[in-house]
Design an enzyme around this catalytic site. Structure first.
Site, PDB file in Angstrom:
ATOM      1  N   ASP A 209      36.136  39.460  38.982  1.00  0.00           N
ATOM      2  CA  ASP A 209      37.004  38.288  38.799  1.00  0.00           C
ATOM      3  C   ASP A 209      36.469  37.413  37.671  1.00  0.00           C
ATOM      4  O   ASP A 209      35.421  37.699  37.093  1.00  0.00           O
ATOM      5  CB  ASP A 209      37.050  37.475  40.094  1.00  0.00           C
ATOM      6  N   ASP A 211      35.598  34.127  38.171  1.00  0.00           N
ATOM      7  CA  ASP A 211      35.007  32.974  38.838  1.00  0.00           C
ATOM      8  C   ASP A 211      36.041  31.867  39.035  1.00  0.00           C
ATOM      9  O   ASP A 211      37.070  32.104  39.668  1.00  0.00           O
ATOM     10  CB  ASP A 211      33.777  32.484  38.066  1.00  0.00           C
TER      11      ASP A 211
END
Ligand SMILES: [Zn+2]
Length: 271
Positions: A209, A211
């Site tokens: 991802d 973050d």
């Protein structure tokens, strides 16, 4: 019955709950409590490999509840000297994307309140952690990853937060400004505890991802738990392939200084 010496081990991160087929499992007890779960033993070539799911089978242990000391102690009790600790991580850089593998070489520990040392007194031992990852094991892992199925970044700093919540946007900006490449919740104290026991430790962070997201870019939205698990799970077969290649290539003898890092001192058992 388990073989005399199981030299290699993998501590699997979120979604990596097994490594190989044809495993036997062993229950190990330690002075530091029970490890995350039974330890699976499998064979790669002529070598036996221990596997421990960091968050337990079924993923019931959040990052701050992982029994890090028991995990490392249990592996060492089996004879393990080299540990690969792959993990999920969020990217803090625009050129590091979900699905990438970062073979990290530095760490910033932002966790607190965890049982993060074996040397809790009366024996005092300040081990060096200037380079938290074993150079020899890290280069073996890097060679296995390079040319493998996932894009690879050679080196990077992982900032380790306590979790289980994800970072705020401000925290994410701060970590990026401080030079971190990826963010994770489990590399510490795992790497430090391995060093205190004289074990080699290396890790590949699988990016899941962005973050807290990238401002003004809706395609890089803040992370969700579902995204972490889904991205990790989708890439687990590829990560497993890299790990198995790396394990088969680990030199029989250690030429690094990890074994000497504790200075011959052994921890006192807890009262
Ligand atoms: Zn080493």
């Amino acid at each position: 019955m388990v073989a005399d010496a199981i030299d290699l081990a993998v501590i699997g991160g979120s979604g990596l709950t097994s490594l190989l087929d044809e495993v036997e499992t062993v229950l190990v007890t330690t002075p530091w409590g029970a490890p995350s779960g039974p330890i699976q033993i499998a064979r790669i070539g002529d070598r036996e490999v221990a596997f421990l799911p960091r968050h337990g089978v079924g993923h019931h242990l959040p990052p701050h509840r992982v029994p890090y000391r028991a995990n490392l102690w249990a592996l060492r009790a089996l004879g393990v000297t080299r540990v690969l600790g792959p993990c999920a991580a969020g990217s803090l850089r625009a050129d590091v994307h979900p699905g990438d593998l970062v073979v990290v070489d530095q760490a910033i520990d932002r966790t607190w309140g965890r049982a993060d040392t074996f040397f809790d007194g009366p024996t005092v031992n300040h081990v060096s952690l200037a380079d938290p990852y074993c150079p020899e094991l890290r280069s073996t892992l890097l060679r296995a990853a390079t040319g493998g199925p996932l894009p690879v970044h050679d080196g990077g700093t992982v900032v380790v937060i306590g979790g289980p919540r994800f970072a705020t946007r401000a925290e994410s900006h701060l970590h990026r400004d401080q030079g971190a490449t990826v963010i994770n919740m489990t590399q510490m104290p795992e790497a430090a505890l391995a060093r205190e026991l004289g074990l080699c430790y290396a890790s590949a962070a699988l990016v899941t991802d962005y973050d807290a997201g990238v401002d003004d870019d809706a395609t890089m939205a803040p992370v969700t738990q579902a995204q972490v698990f889904a991205t990790f799970e989708a890439n687990v077969p590829l990560l497993r392939e890299v790990l198995v290649t790396a394990l088969a290539a680990v030199p029989q003898e250690r030429t690094c200084g990890c074994a000497e890092a504790p200075g011959g001192l052994t921890p006192d058992f807890p009262a």
